[in-house]
Design a protein around this motif. Structure first.
Motif, PDB file in Angstrom:
ATOM      1  N   ILE A 277       0.831  -1.202   0.000  1.00  0.00           N
ATOM      2  CA  ILE A 277       0.000   0.000   0.000  1.00  0.00           C
ATOM      3  C   ILE A 277       0.869   1.256   0.000  1.00  0.00           C
ATOM      4  O   ILE A 277       0.607   2.213  -0.726  1.00  0.00           O
ATOM      5  CB  ILE A 277      -0.961  -0.003   1.208  1.00  0.00           C
ATOM      6  N   MET A 278       1.929   1.256   0.812  1.00  0.00           N
ATOM      7  CA  MET A 278       2.797   2.419   0.871  1.00  0.00           C
ATOM      8  C   MET A 278       3.502   2.650  -0.466  1.00  0.00           C
ATOM      9  O   MET A 278       3.662   3.784  -0.911  1.00  0.00           O
ATOM     10  CB  MET A 278       3.835   2.258   1.984  1.00  0.00           C
ATOM     11  N   ALA A 279       3.911   1.584  -1.124  1.00  0.00           N
ATOM     12  CA  ALA A 279       4.541   1.722  -2.437  1.00  0.00           C
ATOM     13  C   ALA A 279       3.574   2.356  -3.424  1.00  0.00           C
ATOM     14  O   ALA A 279       3.958   3.196  -4.251  1.00  0.00           O
ATOM     15  CB  ALA A 279       5.005   0.362  -2.938  1.00  0.00           C
ATOM     16  N   SER A 280       2.302   1.987  -3.347  1.00  0.00           N
ATOM     17  CA  SER A 280       1.302   2.540  -4.255  1.00  0.00           C
ATOM     18  C   SER A 280       1.070   4.027  -3.989  1.00  0.00           C
ATOM     19  O   SER A 280       0.987   4.831  -4.922  1.00  0.00           O
ATOM     20  CB  SER A 280      -0.013   1.773  -4.114  1.00  0.00           C
ATOM     21  N   LEU A 281       0.979   4.403  -2.713  1.00  0.00           N
ATOM     22  CA  LEU A 281       0.745   5.804  -2.370  1.00  0.00           C
ATOM     23  C   LEU A 281       1.902   6.688  -2.803  1.00  0.00           C
ATOM     24  O   LEU A 281       1.728   7.876  -3.085  1.00  0.00           O
ATOM     25  CB  LEU A 281       0.519   5.944  -0.858  1.00  0.00           C
ATOM     26  N   ASN A 282       3.101   6.138  -2.864  1.00  0.00           N
ATOM     27  CA  ASN A 282       4.275   6.907  -3.254  1.00  0.00           C
ATOM     28  C   ASN A 282       4.687   6.662  -4.711  1.00  0.00           C
ATOM     29  O   ASN A 282       5.789   7.035  -5.114  1.00  0.00           O
ATOM     30  CB  ASN A 282       5.449   6.571  -2.328  1.00  0.00           C
ATOM     31  N   ASN A 283       3.788   6.053  -5.479  1.00  0.00           N
ATOM     32  CA  ASN A 283       4.103   5.688  -6.865  1.00  0.00           C
ATOM     33  C   ASN A 283       3.893   6.870  -7.807  1.00  0.00           C
ATOM     34  O   ASN A 283       3.008   6.877  -8.667  1.00  0.00           O
ATOM     35  CB  ASN A 283       3.220   4.501  -7.284  1.00  0.00           C
ATOM     36  N   LEU A 284       4.705   7.908  -7.620  1.00  0.00           N
ATOM     37  CA  LEU A 284       4.554   9.126  -8.409  1.00  0.00           C
ATOM     38  C   LEU A 284       4.852   8.896  -9.888  1.00  0.00           C
ATOM     39  O   LEU A 284       4.332   9.582 -10.763  1.00  0.00           O
ATOM     40  CB  LEU A 284       5.466  10.221  -7.863  1.00  0.00           C
ATOM     41  N   ALA A 285       5.708   7.912 -10.171  1.00  0.00           N
ATOM     42  CA  ALA A 285       6.078   7.636 -11.566  1.00  0.00           C
ATOM     43  C   ALA A 285       5.033   6.790 -12.277  1.00  0.00           C
ATOM     44  O   ALA A 285       5.122   6.575 -13.489  1.00  0.00           O
ATOM     45  CB  ALA A 285       7.433   6.935 -11.609  1.00  0.00           C
TER      46      ALA A 285
END
Length: 421
Positions: free
Chosen positions: A174-182
């Motif tokens: 979930i955290m990776a998705s929230l920070n997936n700016l690219a």
């Protein structure tokens, strides 16, 4: 090019320079661009304390942005609710995160903290790790802080301890998705799998506990009622998903930053070690100086004019919490970490009357603020008790990473080992 030479150009919050060290550029924003339209994110940036705090308290700004920002990931949560719906859900949740409701879970919090430090639980898999306190070395992140709040949450919900690893994996997804700016499609796909897996896991348990009499948090949420209203199964599942982020990532990063801040200020570290009444000062100052959440979005409900800039109704606004908490107009020498500062009200730092904005202010003030304080208090006391002569290994220099949330990915420490009992 120096900041002074570049002052005519607004900083880009997505630039490598900003990601490397955002604090000098946040000062440029506060001083010269307190309200700035940021084309890449199609958002307005608000960076001064007075403006950010005022927006949180104003009905001109709502949390409707979460309908597209968070609902696809978690489902509908209290964060995006307004009016009567929000008040009702807050009344349902508050009793479990305040007063006697929170006190009930104190043994769970202490047990998990002590277990990680003393090697009673495994960091991954079935084998016990070497007891940290006896080893004389640790990575505060990987050995402790990234596991501590997630394990506490799982145990508070009354879920099997054997599922700690599973929830930690979901948390990271979930955290990776929230920070997936690219916009990495693999990250997005993994988050969708996580949402499906979490739903398939939680829904049968929620259904079962509807008719039970358990005292765990999940059972009590299933039975909770205000004015004849209960949370639906979907709402409870969404709240559990939200807890993975709101109750996990923030405490994870805040604990690590707190330890780092004290290590970087040895006189303050020793002051807290000698006088534990200063623990709350260290927590509050960490939340102000290096809080884990750097940005929160809001949406304007009508045209709003600030500093000569008109923000149209329906616009997305990025509230720059970290910038506001280092505003020279609010705090003296704000880049300095100082547990003794007189312009931070420690007594109110974990309430809706706080004079920092890390927990938000107004109607959406963080429900879990006292849980976070309790976890950080227990964690710091345990570190001080178990890690004498705390220091960095030769050559190690901690660094921060992140944009919307920011923290230290690795915090290597050495200390005098605790002898076997």
């Amino acid at each position: 090019m120096t900041i002074a030479e570049d002052v005519a150009l607004p900083p880009d919050i997505l630039s490598a320079e900003y990601l490397s060290d955002p604090y000098p550029l946040q000062r440029v924003l506060r001083d010269h661009y307190p309200v700035l339209y940021h084309e890449p994110t199609q958002s307005y940036l608000l960076s001064r304390f007075e403006d950010v705090a005022g927006a949180f308290r104003s009905p001109q700004f709502s949390s409707r942005n979460y309908e597209w920002q968070l609902e696809p990931l978690h489902g509908r949560t209290i964060l995006q609710m307004e009016g009567t719906e929000h008040s009702r859900h807050r009344a349902l949740l508050n009793p479990f995160f305040r007063g006697k409701g929170l006190e009930k879970f104190m043994p769970v919090i202490r047990e998990n903290a002590m277990g990680l430090i003393q090697g009673v639980v495994a960091s991954a898999g079935a084998e016990l790790m070497d007891p940290i306190a006896r080893s004389g070395r640790a990575d505060i992140v990987q050995d402790f802080s990234t596991w501590f709040p997630i394990n506490v949450m799982v145990d508070m919900l009354g879920l099997p301890k054997s599922d700690h690893d599973r929830f930690h994996r979901w948390y990271e997804s979930i955290m990776a998705s929230l920070n997936n700016l690219a916009g990495d499609p693999d990250v997005t796909s993994a988050a969708e799998v996580t949402r499906h897996e979490l739903r398939e896991y939680m829904m049968p348990i929620i259904h079962e506990r509807r008719s039970g009499d358990g005292e765990d948090l999940l059972s009590r949420l299933c039975r909770a009622e205000v004015d004849g209203h209960q949370m639906s199964d979907e709402e409870i599942k969404a709240f559990v998903s939200l807890l993975l982020v709101a109750g996990g990532e923030t405490t994870d990063k805040a604990v690590t930053s707190m330890v780092r801040n004290l290590m970087d200020n040895p006189d303050q570290l020793e002051a807290v070690r000698r006088d534990r009444s200063l623990v709350d000062n260290a927590i509050a100052e960490t939340l102000r100086h290096s809080g884990p959440v750097h940005m929160i979005m809001r949406q304007t409900e009508e045209d709003v004019t600030l500093h000569g800039v008109t923000i149209p109704a329906g616009s997305t606004c990025i509230m720059m919490l970290a910038a506001a908490n280092r505003d020279e107009r609010q705090f003296a020498d704000p880049d300095r970490f100082d547990i003794f500062r007189e312009d931070l009200d420690v007594a109110k730092a974990f309430s809706g009357a706080a004079n920092h904005v890390q927990f938000i202010l107004g109607r959406h003030f963080c429900v879990g603020s006292l849980l976070a304080q309790t976890e950080m208090r227990i964690a710091l006391n345990l570190v001080l008790d178990q890690m004498e002569n705390l220091r960095y290994p030769d050559g190690f220099v901690p660094h921060e990473e992140g944009l919307y949330s920011r923290g230290i990915p690795e915090l290597l420490v050495e200390f005098d080992p605790v002898p076997p009992a």
